[in-house]
Write an enzyme that holds these catalytic residues in place. Structure first.
Site, PDB file in Angstrom:
ATOM      1  N   LYS A 493       0.832  -1.307  -0.105  1.00 29.37           N
ATOM      2  CA  LYS A 493      -0.073  -0.063   0.028  1.00 29.37           C
ATOM      3  C   LYS A 493       0.855   1.308  -0.100  1.00 29.37           C
ATOM      4  O   LYS A 493       1.988   1.235   0.270  1.00 29.37           O
ATOM      5  CB  LYS A 493      -1.001  -0.022   1.305  1.00 29.37           C
ATOM      6  CG  LYS A 493      -0.285  -0.076   2.634  1.00 29.37           C
ATOM      7  CD  LYS A 493      -1.014  -0.477   3.793  1.00 29.37           C
ATOM      8  CE  LYS A 493      -0.282  -0.499   5.011  1.00 29.37           C
ATOM      9  NZ  LYS A 493      -0.933  -1.199   6.068  1.00 29.37           N
ATOM     10  N   ARG A 591     -10.515   0.265  14.441  1.00 24.12           N
ATOM     11  CA  ARG A 591     -10.589   0.763  13.472  1.00 24.12           C
ATOM     12  C   ARG A 591     -11.519   0.471  12.361  1.00 24.12           C
ATOM     13  O   ARG A 591     -12.548   1.274  12.275  1.00 24.12           O
ATOM     14  CB  ARG A 591      -9.045   0.928  12.793  1.00 24.12           C
ATOM     15  CG  ARG A 591      -8.820   1.836  11.616  1.00 24.12           C
ATOM     16  CD  ARG A 591      -7.389   1.798  11.289  1.00 24.12           C
ATOM     17  NE  ARG A 591      -6.929   0.603  10.753  1.00 24.12           N
ATOM     18  CZ  ARG A 591      -5.575   0.426  10.294  1.00 24.12           C
ATOM     19  NH1 ARG A 591      -4.556   1.453  10.277  1.00 24.12           N
ATOM     20  NH2 ARG A 591      -5.011  -0.782   9.662  1.00 24.12           N
ATOM     21  N   TYR A 719      15.269  31.727   5.231  1.00 24.36           N
ATOM     22  CA  TYR A 719      14.266  32.381   5.797  1.00 24.36           C
ATOM     23  C   TYR A 719      14.414  32.666   7.288  1.00 24.36           C
ATOM     24  O   TYR A 719      14.549  31.700   7.983  1.00 24.36           O
ATOM     25  CB  TYR A 719      13.137  31.530   5.274  1.00 24.36           C
ATOM     26  CG  TYR A 719      12.545  31.775   4.109  1.00 24.36           C
ATOM     27  CD1 TYR A 719      12.398  32.880   3.479  1.00 24.36           C
ATOM     28  CD2 TYR A 719      12.511  30.322   3.287  1.00 24.36           C
ATOM     29  CE1 TYR A 719      12.007  32.715   1.922  1.00 24.36           C
ATOM     30  CE2 TYR A 719      12.206  30.304   2.012  1.00 24.36           C
ATOM     31  CZ  TYR A 719      11.866  31.475   1.319  1.00 24.36           C
ATOM     32  OH  TYR A 719      11.573  31.386  -0.098  1.00 24.36           O
ATOM     33  N   MET A 768      10.988  25.219   0.932  1.00 22.30           N
ATOM     34  CA  MET A 768      10.053  24.363   0.021  1.00 22.30           C
ATOM     35  C   MET A 768      10.656  23.294  -0.837  1.00 22.30           C
ATOM     36  O   MET A 768      10.536  22.287  -0.849  1.00 22.30           O
ATOM     37  CB  MET A 768       9.235  25.043  -0.968  1.00 22.30           C
ATOM     38  CG  MET A 768       8.075  24.179  -1.375  1.00 22.30           C
ATOM     39  SD  MET A 768       6.926  25.347  -2.690  1.00 22.30           S
ATOM     40  CE  MET A 768       5.955  26.172  -1.543  1.00 22.30           C
TER      41      MET A 768
HETATM   42  C1  LIG Z   1      -0.363  -1.645   7.018  1.00 24.56           C
HETATM   43  C2  LIG Z   1      -0.894  -3.025   7.332  1.00 24.56           C
HETATM   44  C3  LIG Z   1      -0.167  -3.944   7.581  1.00 24.56           C
HETATM   45  C4  LIG Z   1       1.467  -4.242   7.681  1.00 24.56           C
HETATM   46  O1  LIG Z   1       1.862  -3.486   8.944  1.00 24.56           O
HETATM   47  P1  LIG Z   1       3.403  -3.425   9.196  1.00 24.56           P
HETATM   48  O2  LIG Z   1       3.560  -2.692  10.591  1.00 24.56           O
HETATM   49  O3  LIG Z   1       4.194  -2.338   8.072  1.00 24.56           O
HETATM   50  O4  LIG Z   1       4.065  -4.672   8.926  1.00 24.56           O
HETATM   51  C5  LIG Z   1      -0.585  -5.366   8.006  1.00 24.56           C
HETATM   52  N1  LIG Z   1      -2.074  -5.413   8.099  1.00 24.56           N
HETATM   53  C6  LIG Z   1      -2.929  -4.202   8.049  1.00 24.56           C
HETATM   54  C7  LIG Z   1      -4.283  -4.253   7.919  1.00 24.56           C
HETATM   55  C8  LIG Z   1      -2.170  -2.925   7.712  1.00 24.56           C
HETATM   56  O5  LIG Z   1      -2.981  -2.056   7.266  1.00 24.56           O
END
Ligand SMILES: *Cc1c(COP(=O)(O)O)cnc(C)c1O
Length: 823
Positions: A493, A591, A719, A768
């Site tokens: 992701k 969550r 700055y 920036m």
């Molecule tokens: C991102 C995620 C993981 C992986 O987590 P890490 O700590 O990066 O290994 C596993 N399960 C879910 C549902 C996640 O959102």
């Protein structure tokens, strides 16, 4: 090469399970992806702790490979091919290489040492190639696998070998020695660094010297410790008339004594004494490592009895060595694999395999190739072989540059030929490069670096370099922690945690991970569009994306009754059958997920429903790296066990169950269920300092110095005038800022960058697009390379200073920073 398999049975101590008796092979392969695998290939199924090539045998048989060296015969391929069954395929591979090496009797240079092996090897190849047909290790193929591969590429036209051997601990060199059997030994810089794999420096030297057991000359830099070890070594391993041939800056008893070393601009001039004469040699570099490596080469040339004029004229033309194949972003959505400094046949084969592994869906495969020199074959033979290789690799566009390759145009269907690089460049606009993966490979004299710079996408000088080999290493590390039947999903992701989604997904696909995980449907769609075939779970699918999830065969995570009903509705409309979905349970993270009190209704809804199939049941840990919360984690795991079991029993299903993320894999080995979800660890970051040691750094964010200035005491920088110089201060400006993802909190002397291996503090506020650093203590200039993070500072260090976590730093690097992949 042509080997009769029957002859290998005694060599490999193998059992023959095959039909025919006389089978000849002319190609040895260990890479299942290579398009060069075919009926003449002997495939050796290496089997590491985590990566078992036996799994690819069925695929290979389909592609026409008929002969295999294996440790066992997988059930599904019994009687379908010829097998040489051995105890250990890696040992067999090495024995095969040693057997093959013994068929040849030309001089072989063996190189080892802690630094400089690959450079000295490439330079010796360049220096000696006018007079020899050389076989050498490609790139830095110097390992237990790389060395046999290199040696197995010897053919009857070669008359000199140059191979490097690299070891990381004791008892490794003895294997490599048998395969290389160098007649000429070269020990490059031994370094004083403490190596993990050795008790001390002395043990390291002794182990390395074993490469020279049968060498009749050993070339080295004279120093006490090496001299001592050599004395013992030579007494132990006697060789008739062995010569020790040494050089030194300080010891005038060395054979080549360096009297003087002077730096003038970009060059170094050394004066050396040899056989009572004095010579002045110009070296086209000014750093000390390059000078030492050049001197190692000098000794080899002296041993080969070259005269001074030849030595000087060739040494002057030495060049910086590219150590690796790099993928760069090209113009018009092209990718470029830059191998612009070498053109021999063997390295072409390797580059073509790399090209295939980087291939994107719908992209044309193109190669730009120069004449090939010093192959030993007649041009007719050479270019016929080349044409075969191009055709085997399904290259759609072949561009040849050089008068020789041009004269063989008829051998290459659909090729375009140019007499020289200038002619090609004049036509470059009309060739309309777009959506192509382009391998650029040419002999140094063709100056293909100009082509690379024209086809490369112009961006600012900041890049995030991703080491694909380190990703493989980290994957294998975590795989080694899993029980053998546990599957692995890798989270890619957020663009692979900022590291590059598609490229990493393709690598993971090759490693046969079981699943990929993304956050949103778009991310999954772009992977599928890129040609990824692995199943992909979408963690957070919005209802609006359900139609495209179905269209692209993505697999949604369903976490609420509302979502489930919405999906079922669409599934019914589309007449889906058994569409895979993943059920998320909330066990304490709060969550996403079904809570305990909704389970009954979930079961009711899923019962008697045939449009979807529960492919997996999962939950997510709220923490997995803080011991003070481990009691809570145990409760989450227990609740997951309970709820998922209920689901399984009442629905009478058999889904994959999974709950662990990276830290969970490390800390809760008993909760692996049927699968784990690996994330941050793949990218080289652990929340646990002891574990961090086993991981390799993946991403290095690099830039360059745009400008250097000296400001007087009392002046300010940036700055808001937040830095005031207390003394005269040298300031360097780097073109990277908060718009690229560098937090402003990292400025004002909190953070630093690394330039020439030294820390340079960030002074003033991060702007920036730029930031300024104090380089008063560093000898640097405009254009010099700058490391923003990587080995130092690490993202872990940065995260600690910025009171955040490595995840945020990695995923913040903006998409305008180009990603460059290498291995
Ligand atoms: C991102 C995620 C993981 C992986 O987590 P890490 O700590 O990066 O290994 C596993 N399960 C879910 C549902 C996640 O959102």
């Amino acid at each position: 090469m042509s080997i009769n398999l029957k002859n290998l049975v005694p060599v490999l101590d193998a059992k023959w399970l095959g039909n025919e008796t006389d089978i000849f092979v002319d190609h040895i392969s260990i890479d299942s992806r290579s398009l060069q695998n075919g009926s003449q290939t002997l495939f050796i199924a290496l089997s590491g702790a985590n990566n078992d090539a036996h799994l690819y045998i069925a695929e290979l048989i389909e592609k026409g490979v008929q002969n295999f060296v294996v440790q066992y015969i997988p059930e599904n391929v019994k009687d379908k091919a010829n097998f040489l069954v051995v105890k250990n395929t890696l040992s067999a591979f090495q024995q095969l290489a040693a057997f093959y090496r013994d068929l040849y009797h030309f001089p072989v240079i063996g190189l080892t040492g802690s630094n400089g092996k690959t450079i000295v090897k490439e330079w010796l190849n360049f220096l000696l190639s006018p007079d020899y047909n050389i076989i050498r290790s490609p790139k830095s193929y110097n390992s237990q696998v790389g060395v046999p591969l290199s040696v197995l590429a010897i053919n009857e036209k070669h008359n000199l070998g140059i191979f490097e051997a690299g070891i990381s601990t004791i008892n490794e060199m003895i294997n490599l020695e048998k395969i290389i059997k160098p007649t000429i030994g070269v020990l490059t810089s031994i370094g004083s660094a403490h190596d993990e794999g050795f008790d001390d420096l002395e043990q390291k030297i002794q182990e390395k010297l074993l490469l020279f057991k049968e060498s009749s000359v050993i070339i080295y830099q004279k120093e006490q410790l090496v001299d001592q070890s050599l004395k013992t070594f030579c007494n132990q391993y006697l060789v008739k008339e062995r010569v020790l041939f040494s050089w030194s800056f300080t010891d005038n008893t060395a054979d080549v004594f360096i009297l003087k070393k002077e730096t003038k601009n970009d060059n170094v001039f050394i004066q050396y004494q040899y056989q009572n004469e004095t010579f002045d040699l110009e070296i086209p570099f000014n750093d000390s490592a390059s000078v030492e490596n050049t001197i190692s080469c000098l000794l080899v040339l002296l041993y080969f009895k070259y005269d001074f004029n030849t030595i000087q004229s060739r040494v002057k033309m030495l060049y910086p060595v590219h150590m690796r194949l790099e993928v760069k972003n090209g113009i018009n959505n092209c990718s470029i694999i830059d191998d612009s400094y070498s053109s021999d046949f063997q390295s072409l084969k390797i580059a073509l395999d790399f090209l295939e592994s980087q291939q994107k869906k719908n992209a044309t495969k193109t190669i730009i190739l120069s004449d090939i020199f010093q192959s030993g074959f007649s041009n007719e033979e050479l270019y016929s072989k080349l044409a075969q290789l191009v055709s085997d690799n399904k290259i759609s566009r072949m561009i040849g540059i050089g008068s020789t390759i041009s004269s063989f145009k008829s051998k290459f269907p659909n090729s375009i030929m140019f007499e020289n690089t200038a002619e090609f460049i004049a036509e470059i606009e009309n060739l309309n490069f777009s959506n192509e993966t382009i391998l650029i490979k040419g002999a140094r004299s063709f100056q293909f670096e100009e082509i690379v710079s024209l086809l490369e996408e112009k961006t600012h000088e900041t890049v995030l370099e991703i080491n694909l080999d380190s990703i493989s290493h980290n994957l294998n590390y975590y795989k080694s922690k899993l029980a053998s039947d546990v599957k692995i999903m890798v989270m890619v992701k957020a663009f692979g945690y900022g590291n590059g989604g598609l490229e990493i997904a393709k690598l993971l696909e090759h490693h046969k991970v079981d699943y990929l995980g993304v956050a949103f449907a778009d991310e999954g769609i772009s992977l599928k569009n890129g040609g990824v075939k692995l199943p992909i779970m979408v963690l957070n699918p919005e209802s609006t994306s359900f139609p495209s999830i179905i269209q692209y065969q993505l697999e949604p995570e369903i976490y609420s009754l509302k979502g489930l009903n919405a999906f079922l509705k669409i599934a019914k409309e589309k007449n889906l059958k058994d569409f895979p979905i993943h059920i998320k349970l909330d066990t304490g993270m709060h969550r996403l997920g079904f809570e305990e009190n909704t389970i009954e209704e979930l079961i009711e809804t899923l019962k008697h429903n045939s449009s979807v199939r529960v492919q997996s049941v999962l939950s997510h840990l709220a923490t997995s790296d803080e011991p003070k919360h481990f009691g809570f984690v145990e409760k989450q795991i227990a609740l997951f066990e309970q709820l998922s079991s209920k689901l399984i029993a009442e629905l009478n299903i058999n889904p994959i169950r999974h709950i662990l993320n990276t830290s969970g894999i490390s800390n809760f080995p008993n909760a692996q269920f049927n699968m784990v979800r690996l994330g941050i660890g793949l990218y080289g970051v652990s929340n646990d300092p002891t574990e961090q040691k086993y991981l390799e750094n993946v991403g290095t964010l690099k830039s360059i110095i745009s400008q250097v200035r000296v400001i007087p005491s009392g002046d300010s920088v940036g700055y808001g005038r937040r830095f005031m110089a207390q003394k005269e201060t040298k300031i360097a400006t780097i073109p990277i800022g908060y718009a690229d993802g560098i937090s402003r909190l990292w400025g004002n002397e909190v953070g630093f960058v690394t330039i020439k291996n030294q820390k340079a503090n960030i002074v003033g506020s991060v702007c920036m697009d730029m930031l300024m650093v104090d380089v008063s203590h560093i000898d640097c200039k405009e254009g010099d390379s700058v490391i923003i993070f990587g080995e130092s500072p690490t993202v872990v260090e940065m995260a600690a200073a910025l009171k955040t976590i490595p995840y945020e730093i990695m995923t913040s690097i903006s998409q305008r920073v180009k990603r460059v992949f290498f291995r």
